[in-house]
Design a protein around this motif. Sequence first.
Motif, PDB file in Angstrom:
ATOM      1  N   UNK A 186       0.502  -0.957   0.054  1.00  0.00           N
ATOM      2  CA  UNK A 186      -0.309  -0.122   0.291  1.00  0.00           C
ATOM      3  C   UNK A 186       0.538   1.252   0.238  1.00  0.00           C
ATOM      4  N   UNK A 187       2.106   1.504   0.967  1.00  0.00           N
ATOM      5  CA  UNK A 187       3.081   2.425   0.530  1.00  0.00           C
ATOM      6  C   UNK A 187       3.170   2.711  -0.151  1.00  0.00           C
ATOM      7  N   UNK A 188       3.757   1.933  -0.997  1.00  0.00           N
ATOM      8  CA  UNK A 188       4.406   1.999  -2.565  1.00  0.00           C
ATOM      9  C   UNK A 188       3.719   2.428  -3.533  1.00  0.00           C
ATOM     10  N   UNK A 189       2.649   1.641  -3.743  1.00  0.00           N
ATOM     11  CA  UNK A 189       1.113   2.133  -4.412  1.00  0.00           C
ATOM     12  C   UNK A 189       1.368   3.585  -3.835  1.00  0.00           C
ATOM     13  N   UNK A 247       3.604  10.716  -7.415  1.00  0.00           N
ATOM     14  CA  UNK A 247       4.790  10.787  -8.518  1.00  0.00           C
ATOM     15  C   UNK A 247       4.172  12.043  -9.410  1.00  0.00           C
ATOM     16  N   UNK A 248       2.258  11.829 -10.299  1.00  0.00           N
ATOM     17  CA  UNK A 248       2.226  12.812 -11.181  1.00  0.00           C
ATOM     18  C   UNK A 248       1.731  14.475 -10.783  1.00  0.00           C
ATOM     19  N   UNK A 249       2.057  14.216  -8.801  1.00  0.00           N
ATOM     20  CA  UNK A 249       1.248  15.594  -7.929  1.00  0.00           C
ATOM     21  C   UNK A 249       2.518  16.676  -9.058  1.00  0.00           C
ATOM     22  N   UNK A 250       3.874  15.781  -8.691  1.00  0.00           N
ATOM     23  CA  UNK A 250       4.861  16.392  -8.786  1.00  0.00           C
ATOM     24  C   UNK A 250       5.691  16.445 -10.734  1.00  0.00           C
ATOM     25  N   UNK A 251       5.269  16.021 -11.085  1.00  0.00           N
ATOM     26  CA  UNK A 251       5.592  16.087 -12.850  1.00  0.00           C
ATOM     27  C   UNK A 251       4.500  16.803 -13.764  1.00  0.00           C
ATOM     28  N   UNK A 252       5.597  18.380 -14.230  1.00  0.00           N
ATOM     29  CA  UNK A 252       4.540  19.209 -15.126  1.00  0.00           C
ATOM     30  C   UNK A 252       3.215  18.202 -16.037  1.00  0.00           C
ATOM     31  N   UNK A 253       2.736  18.510 -16.421  1.00  0.00           N
ATOM     32  CA  UNK A 253       1.701  17.675 -17.560  1.00  0.00           C
ATOM     33  C   UNK A 253       2.472  18.053 -19.040  1.00  0.00           C
ATOM     34  N   UNK A 304      -8.051   9.880 -20.396  1.00  0.00           N
ATOM     35  CA  UNK A 304      -6.350  10.197 -19.795  1.00  0.00           C
ATOM     36  C   UNK A 304      -6.957  10.669 -18.464  1.00  0.00           C
ATOM     37  N   UNK A 305      -7.882  11.466 -18.769  1.00  0.00           N
ATOM     38  CA  UNK A 305      -8.390  13.147 -17.116  1.00  0.00           C
ATOM     39  C   UNK A 305      -9.093  11.588 -16.378  1.00  0.00           C
ATOM     40  N   UNK A 306      -9.816  10.620 -15.919  1.00  0.00           N
ATOM     41  CA  UNK A 306     -10.426  10.404 -15.020  1.00  0.00           C
ATOM     42  C   UNK A 306     -10.116  10.527 -13.759  1.00  0.00           C
ATOM     43  N   UNK A 307      -8.718   9.715 -13.547  1.00  0.00           N
ATOM     44  CA  UNK A 307      -7.802   9.321 -12.759  1.00  0.00           C
ATOM     45  C   UNK A 307      -7.099  10.693 -12.529  1.00  0.00           C
ATOM     46  N   UNK A 308      -7.290  11.664 -11.001  1.00  0.00           N
ATOM     47  CA  UNK A 308      -6.149  12.602 -10.530  1.00  0.00           C
ATOM     48  C   UNK A 308      -5.346  11.817  -9.660  1.00  0.00           C
ATOM     49  N   UNK A 309      -3.977  11.943  -9.791  1.00  0.00           N
ATOM     50  CA  UNK A 309      -3.700  12.250  -8.195  1.00  0.00           C
ATOM     51  C   UNK A 309      -4.208  13.071  -6.977  1.00  0.00           C
ATOM     52  N   UNK A 310      -4.281  14.801  -7.626  1.00  0.00           N
ATOM     53  CA  UNK A 310      -4.372  15.938  -6.900  1.00  0.00           C
ATOM     54  C   UNK A 310      -5.943  15.331  -6.101  1.00  0.00           C
ATOM     55  N   UNK A 311      -7.211  14.953  -7.070  1.00  0.00           N
ATOM     56  CA  UNK A 311      -8.486  13.933  -6.581  1.00  0.00           C
ATOM     57  C   UNK A 311      -8.097  13.044  -5.607  1.00  0.00           C
ATOM     58  N   UNK A 312      -7.419  11.627  -5.638  1.00  0.00           N
ATOM     59  CA  UNK A 312      -7.430  10.740  -5.238  1.00  0.00           C
ATOM     60  C   UNK A 312      -6.962  11.043  -3.473  1.00  0.00           C
TER      61      UNK A 312
END
Length: 280
Positions: free
Chosen positions: A110-113, A119-125, A151-159
């Motif tokens: 769980x922690x690794x996943x 990661x996408x929160x810190x990577x420029x789109x 492509x835009x359904x799952x968002x790290x910021x929303x999760x």
Amino acid sequence: MNTLVLNKDKKKAKKDILNIVWLLIAIIIISISLFPIFWMFLSSLKTKREAASGVFFPANPSFEAFKLLDYTFFNSLIMTFVGALISVSLCVVINLLAAYAFARLDFHGKKYIWAIILIPMFVPGMTILVPLYLLCSELRILDTLFVLIIPGVAQATHIFFMRQFFLTVPKSLEDAAKIDGANEFQLFLHIFVPLSSGPSFIVALGAFMGYWNAYLWPVLVVERESLKQIMQVVQSYRPSHDPNWPLIMAASLIATSIPLIIYFAFNKRIVDSLKISGIK
């Protein structure tokens, strides 16, 4: 006695002055915020020469620019709205499920996943546009409605946002539901989903605005006229030579009106949803 009355009058006078100051500040902020919309409206009523010269008020206001909006524009308006509704629905469901899993469930790795999810929160789109395009090409979904939505359904910021809210739900509430015989899915559906209506609304609003304002991604993946999004069509009205500014402003004004209508329709709900606090 007179001294107490004078002190009360002074405090009231100071409070009234402070209220007037805050009111003036609010009026200034609102005026600055609404000025671009007011400017768009005025510019849409001008002639091409007046719009190009920068005249503030049109000499002879005309709605001719609105009459020039064609089928392509209104079709893109409908397609963008339909796509936004589908995207918002999937975004809320998938992100809520993911957030619940990372907040309340225990599973191997769980922690690794979770670290990978963030990661996408810190990577420029912009850096993932090419890999994402190649992936969609391999999946054969280019130039379809799927490529605009999936492509835009799952968002790290929303999760992340929903997970933080789910972590505030008392464990005792969850334990009580389990004692009553609720399984994991019932627990999520009947306890966590109703409690998260406010944060879910914020996620839905963010997803809608993200989809509605998208320009670069639709330009890359969509060529069919029937699938073109509203921002693509608005931009197409601006050729490199002799742009028709009244037409551009008329199209921009209508495109802006949809989010504004949603805002005014759900204004109270938006304000209430922003007041996220702990459960008492």
